[in-house]
Design a protein around this motif. Structure first.
Motif, PDB file in Angstrom:
ATOM      1  N   SER A  35      19.778 -34.846  13.008  1.00  0.00           N
ATOM      2  CA  SER A  35      18.830 -33.857  13.510  1.00  0.00           C
ATOM      3  C   SER A  35      19.335 -32.428  13.371  1.00  0.00           C
ATOM      4  O   SER A  35      18.600 -31.490  13.684  1.00  0.00           O
ATOM      5  CB  SER A  35      18.521 -34.125  14.982  1.00  0.00           C
ATOM      6  OG  SER A  35      19.687 -34.012  15.767  1.00  0.00           O
ATOM      7  N   ALA A  36      20.577 -32.229  12.936  1.00  0.00           N
ATOM      8  CA  ALA A  36      21.157 -30.901  12.758  1.00  0.00           C
ATOM      9  C   ALA A  36      21.436 -30.659  11.286  1.00  0.00           C
ATOM     10  O   ALA A  36      21.819 -31.571  10.546  1.00  0.00           O
ATOM     11  CB  ALA A  36      22.434 -30.756  13.573  1.00  0.00           C
ATOM     12  N   LEU A  37      21.243 -29.421  10.861  1.00  0.00           N
ATOM     13  CA  LEU A  37      21.457 -29.080   9.458  1.00  0.00           C
ATOM     14  C   LEU A  37      22.939 -28.930   9.153  1.00  0.00           C
ATOM     15  O   LEU A  37      23.703 -28.424   9.984  1.00  0.00           O
ATOM     16  CB  LEU A  37      20.745 -27.767   9.125  1.00  0.00           C
ATOM     17  CG  LEU A  37      19.222 -27.804   9.070  1.00  0.00           C
ATOM     18  CD1 LEU A  37      18.685 -26.413   8.771  1.00  0.00           C
ATOM     19  CD2 LEU A  37      18.731 -28.782   8.022  1.00  0.00           C
ATOM     20  N   PRO A  38      23.375 -29.347   7.979  1.00  0.00           N
ATOM     21  CA  PRO A  38      24.761 -29.084   7.577  1.00  0.00           C
ATOM     22  C   PRO A  38      24.994 -27.600   7.334  1.00  0.00           C
ATOM     23  O   PRO A  38      24.080 -26.782   7.370  1.00  0.00           O
ATOM     24  CB  PRO A  38      24.917 -29.902   6.282  1.00  0.00           C
ATOM     25  CG  PRO A  38      23.807 -30.899   6.321  1.00  0.00           C
ATOM     26  CD  PRO A  38      22.686 -30.233   7.048  1.00  0.00           C
ATOM     27  N   PHE A  39      26.232 -27.271   7.084  1.00  0.00           N
ATOM     28  CA  PHE A  39      26.598 -25.876   6.874  1.00  0.00           C
ATOM     29  C   PHE A  39      25.976 -25.339   5.590  1.00  0.00           C
ATOM     30  O   PHE A  39      25.882 -26.037   4.578  1.00  0.00           O
ATOM     31  CB  PHE A  39      28.126 -25.753   6.818  1.00  0.00           C
ATOM     32  CG  PHE A  39      28.614 -24.384   6.459  1.00  0.00           C
ATOM     33  CD1 PHE A  39      28.518 -23.341   7.366  1.00  0.00           C
ATOM     34  CD2 PHE A  39      29.142 -24.131   5.211  1.00  0.00           C
ATOM     35  CE1 PHE A  39      28.960 -22.083   7.027  1.00  0.00           C
ATOM     36  CE2 PHE A  39      29.595 -22.874   4.864  1.00  0.00           C
ATOM     37  CZ  PHE A  39      29.504 -21.844   5.785  1.00  0.00           C
ATOM     38  N   ALA A  40      25.527 -24.072   5.629  1.00  0.00           N
ATOM     39  CA  ALA A  40      24.977 -23.336   4.487  1.00  0.00           C
ATOM     40  C   ALA A  40      23.665 -23.937   3.989  1.00  0.00           C
ATOM     41  O   ALA A  40      23.314 -23.756   2.827  1.00  0.00           O
ATOM     42  CB  ALA A  40      25.986 -23.253   3.344  1.00  0.00           C
ATOM     43  N   TYR A  41      22.938 -24.634   4.840  1.00  0.00           N
ATOM     44  CA  TYR A  41      21.620 -25.149   4.474  1.00  0.00           C
ATOM     45  C   TYR A  41      20.550 -24.167   4.923  1.00  0.00           C
ATOM     46  O   TYR A  41      20.683 -23.490   5.951  1.00  0.00           O
ATOM     47  CB  TYR A  41      21.381 -26.511   5.127  1.00  0.00           C
ATOM     48  CG  TYR A  41      21.794 -27.690   4.275  1.00  0.00           C
ATOM     49  CD1 TYR A  41      23.055 -27.727   3.697  1.00  0.00           C
ATOM     50  CD2 TYR A  41      20.943 -28.755   4.056  1.00  0.00           C
ATOM     51  CE1 TYR A  41      23.463 -28.804   2.930  1.00  0.00           C
ATOM     52  CE2 TYR A  41      21.333 -29.842   3.283  1.00  0.00           C
ATOM     53  CZ  TYR A  41      22.595 -29.860   2.724  1.00  0.00           C
ATOM     54  OH  TYR A  41      22.981 -30.927   1.948  1.00  0.00           O
ATOM     55  N   CYS A  42      19.482 -24.105   4.158  1.00  0.00           N
ATOM     56  CA  CYS A  42      18.356 -23.245   4.506  1.00  0.00           C
ATOM     57  C   CYS A  42      17.592 -23.864   5.667  1.00  0.00           C
ATOM     58  O   CYS A  42      17.260 -25.052   5.641  1.00  0.00           O
ATOM     59  CB  CYS A  42      17.445 -23.054   3.295  1.00  0.00           C
ATOM     60  SG  CYS A  42      15.946 -22.116   3.645  1.00  0.00           S
ATOM     61  N   PRO A  85      20.378 -27.180   0.533  1.00  0.00           N
ATOM     62  CA  PRO A  85      21.343 -26.114   0.245  1.00  0.00           C
ATOM     63  C   PRO A  85      20.661 -24.889  -0.336  1.00  0.00           C
ATOM     64  O   PRO A  85      19.808 -24.986  -1.222  1.00  0.00           O
ATOM     65  CB  PRO A  85      22.284 -26.776  -0.768  1.00  0.00           C
ATOM     66  CG  PRO A  85      22.177 -28.234  -0.492  1.00  0.00           C
ATOM     67  CD  PRO A  85      20.758 -28.473  -0.073  1.00  0.00           C
ATOM     68  N   ALA A  86      20.998 -23.729   0.197  1.00  0.00           N
ATOM     69  CA  ALA A  86      20.377 -22.483  -0.232  1.00  0.00           C
ATOM     70  C   ALA A  86      20.885 -22.087  -1.606  1.00  0.00           C
ATOM     71  O   ALA A  86      22.098 -21.983  -1.823  1.00  0.00           O
ATOM     72  CB  ALA A  86      20.655 -21.380   0.781  1.00  0.00           C
ATOM     73  N   ALA A  87      19.955 -21.863  -2.534  1.00  0.00           N
ATOM     74  CA  ALA A  87      20.348 -21.434  -3.875  1.00  0.00           C
ATOM     75  C   ALA A  87      20.824 -19.983  -3.856  1.00  0.00           C
ATOM     76  O   ALA A  87      21.823 -19.634  -4.491  1.00  0.00           O
ATOM     77  CB  ALA A  87      19.171 -21.608  -4.834  1.00  0.00           C
ATOM     78  N   SER A  88      20.107 -19.117  -3.155  1.00  0.00           N
ATOM     79  CA  SER A  88      20.499 -17.711  -2.980  1.00  0.00           C
ATOM     80  C   SER A  88      20.605 -17.452  -1.488  1.00  0.00           C
ATOM     81  O   SER A  88      19.653 -16.979  -0.857  1.00  0.00           O
ATOM     82  CB  SER A  88      19.479 -16.773  -3.632  1.00  0.00           C
ATOM     83  OG  SER A  88      19.359 -17.043  -5.016  1.00  0.00           O
ATOM     84  N   VAL A 123      21.463 -16.855  11.166  1.00  0.00           N
ATOM     85  CA  VAL A 123      20.674 -17.969  10.648  1.00  0.00           C
ATOM     86  C   VAL A 123      20.628 -17.860   9.128  1.00  0.00           C
ATOM     87  O   VAL A 123      20.323 -16.805   8.578  1.00  0.00           O
ATOM     88  CB  VAL A 123      19.250 -17.961  11.235  1.00  0.00           C
ATOM     89  CG1 VAL A 123      18.469 -19.169  10.751  1.00  0.00           C
ATOM     90  CG2 VAL A 123      19.309 -17.932  12.748  1.00  0.00           C
ATOM     91  N   THR A 124      20.915 -18.967   8.458  1.00  0.00           N
ATOM     92  CA  THR A 124      20.984 -18.987   6.999  1.00  0.00           C
ATOM     93  C   THR A 124      19.644 -19.433   6.422  1.00  0.00           C
ATOM     94  O   THR A 124      19.046 -20.405   6.885  1.00  0.00           O
ATOM     95  CB  THR A 124      22.093 -19.929   6.523  1.00  0.00           C
ATOM     96  OG1 THR A 124      23.320 -19.574   7.166  1.00  0.00           O
ATOM     97  CG2 THR A 124      22.270 -19.849   5.016  1.00  0.00           C
ATOM     98  N   TYR A 125      19.192 -18.716   5.399  1.00  0.00           N
ATOM     99  CA  TYR A 125      17.958 -19.042   4.684  1.00  0.00           C
ATOM    100  C   TYR A 125      18.202 -18.896   3.193  1.00  0.00           C
ATOM    101  O   TYR A 125      19.147 -18.221   2.756  1.00  0.00           O
ATOM    102  CB  TYR A 125      16.798 -18.114   5.089  1.00  0.00           C
ATOM    103  CG  TYR A 125      16.332 -18.262   6.505  1.00  0.00           C
ATOM    104  CD1 TYR A 125      15.569 -19.355   6.913  1.00  0.00           C
ATOM    105  CD2 TYR A 125      16.648 -17.295   7.460  1.00  0.00           C
ATOM    106  CE1 TYR A 125      15.133 -19.479   8.215  1.00  0.00           C
ATOM    107  CE2 TYR A 125      16.214 -17.415   8.769  1.00  0.00           C
ATOM    108  CZ  TYR A 125      15.460 -18.513   9.139  1.00  0.00           C
ATOM    109  OH  TYR A 125      15.031 -18.639  10.432  1.00  0.00           O
ATOM    110  N   ASP A 126      17.321 -19.522   2.448  1.00  0.00           N
ATOM    111  CA  ASP A 126      17.250 -19.238   1.028  1.00  0.00           C
ATOM    112  C   ASP A 126      16.401 -17.980   0.842  1.00  0.00           C
ATOM    113  O   ASP A 126      15.357 -17.818   1.493  1.00  0.00           O
ATOM    114  CB  ASP A 126      16.627 -20.411   0.273  1.00  0.00           C
ATOM    115  CG  ASP A 126      16.644 -20.184  -1.226  1.00  0.00           C
ATOM    116  OD1 ASP A 126      17.723 -20.290  -1.839  1.00  0.00           O
ATOM    117  OD2 ASP A 126      15.565 -19.874  -1.776  1.00  0.00           O
ATOM    118  N   LYS A 127      16.835 -17.096  -0.014  1.00  0.00           N
ATOM    119  CA  LYS A 127      16.174 -15.792  -0.139  1.00  0.00           C
ATOM    120  C   LYS A 127      14.706 -15.935  -0.525  1.00  0.00           C
ATOM    121  O   LYS A 127      13.830 -15.269   0.042  1.00  0.00           O
ATOM    122  CB  LYS A 127      16.912 -14.942  -1.183  1.00  0.00           C
ATOM    123  CG  LYS A 127      16.394 -13.517  -1.278  1.00  0.00           C
ATOM    124  CD  LYS A 127      17.233 -12.691  -2.230  1.00  0.00           C
ATOM    125  CE  LYS A 127      16.740 -11.250  -2.274  1.00  0.00           C
ATOM    126  NZ  LYS A 127      17.559 -10.420  -3.210  1.00  0.00           N
TER     127      LYS A 127
END
Length: 327
Positions: free
Chosen positions: A48-55, A61-64, A72-76
């Motif tokens: 239920s939790a996102l791994p590290f560096a995931y959008c 996984p975030a491409a950019s 909070v990490t997102y994909d651009k």
């Protein structure tokens, strides 16, 4: 026998308070919990939790990768598309709100004009009835003036007495709040602009770094086999357990321990000044453990239970999860 020697009245047993007793249809605490009353909690797992560096939008996984000021990490591409959609939705809601306000203003103006015309008509009826002759005055008072006053009073009485008619109900107009003019972060629901996003520069782990001495960190010469990024100073892996910070002037991602050890004393990195407010702490990835940093428990409060559609009947013995899901 004396009254003192009479046996005491027999106390009612425990069974009389159960739900099966006649006239005692009160649910027990266990039944209320199974029916979904009160606050229900459920333990969450790693899935239920996102791994590290995931959008947090694409759940991949975030491409950019970019991050917000809250970490909070997102994909651009995903976050920019989300902000543009919010802006278009705000424009559409603002146009609808303006049209509603204009319609309400027109209704208020029409009501005010009608009330003004009614006051003028009542004033003219009273003055015309008083200025007429004796015969005309009596006729006017009985016909026009009296009829007008009586008609006004009768209409007022009818309006007061006809409270049961839907058309006579008082209008309870609810003023709608204006829509927001700014965009929000989908995760934290705080104000977020496109220029507030910071591009993250991760150092990728080379392919040869995963071959020998896997799982070793500082001093071991290798990194974790499943790590994608590493610290640019110590070559330690960036995993779900590590606290990663991003330097806003350069966008470089590193471990917080490396920042405090090498960057914070000098206050600069790669020739750029780094102030404490320029350091963004990224949200950790989900490990499934209580001490991992992520929320591992979900809560939901139900005042009247989850409803009869998802809850079993009393006495059936059907199992039910904490959130009303049939087990």
């Amino acid at each position: 026998a004396s009254p003192s020697s009479a046996p005491p009245p027999r106390a009612m047993g425990r069974h009389s308070k159960n739900a099966s007793a006649v006239g005692k249809e009160t649910m027990t605490y266990a039944e209320r919990r199974r029916m979904g009353h009160g606050t229900q909690t459920m333990r969450l797992g790693k899935h239920s939790a996102l791994p590290f560096a995931y959008c947090h939008l694409g759940l991949a996984p975030a491409a950019s990768p970019v991050c917000t000021p809250e970490g909070v990490t997102y994909d651009k591409e995903a976050i920019i598309e989300c902000l543009l959609a919010q802006r278009e939705d705000n424009k559409r809601r603002k146009a609808a709100w303006d049209a509603e306000q204009a319609a309400e203003a027109g209704e208020d103006a029409a009501k005010a004009a009608a009330a003004h015309e009614a006051r003028i008509a009542a004033f003219e009826r009273q003055n015309l009835g008083a200025a007429a002759g004796p015969s005309d005055a009596s006729g006017a008072s009985s016909g026009e003036g009296g009829g007008g006053a009586a008609g006004a009073g009768g209409a007022h009485d009818k309006q007061l007495k006809a409270y049961w008619l839907p058309s006579m109900e008082p209008a309870d107009r609810k003023r709608a709040a204006p829509p927001p003019s700014h965009t929000l972060c989908p995760t934290t629901r705080k104000r977020l602009r496109a220029k507030d996003l910071v591009e993250i520069k991760f150092m990728r782990v080379p392919d040869d770094g995963r071959e020998g001495d896997k799982g070793k960190g500082r001093g071991g010469g290798g990194v974790c086999s499943n790590a994608l990024y590493m610290d640019p100073l110590t070559r330690d892996p960036l995993t779900d357990k590590a606290q990663v910070v991003v330097l806003k002037p350069s966008g470089v991602a590193m471990l917080e321990s490396s920042y405090k050890r090498f960057v914070e004393p000098d206050g600069s990195y790669e020739g750029r000044r780094v102030r404490p407010k320029d350091v963004i702490r990224l949200q950790k990835g989900g490990t499934g453990f209580a001490g991992g940093g992520a929320s591992v428990e979900a809560k939901a409060h139900h005042m009247h239970g989850l409803g009869t559609a998802t809850c079993p009947l009393r006495g059936t013995g059907a199992a039910l999860s904490n959130f009303g899901l049939q087990m």
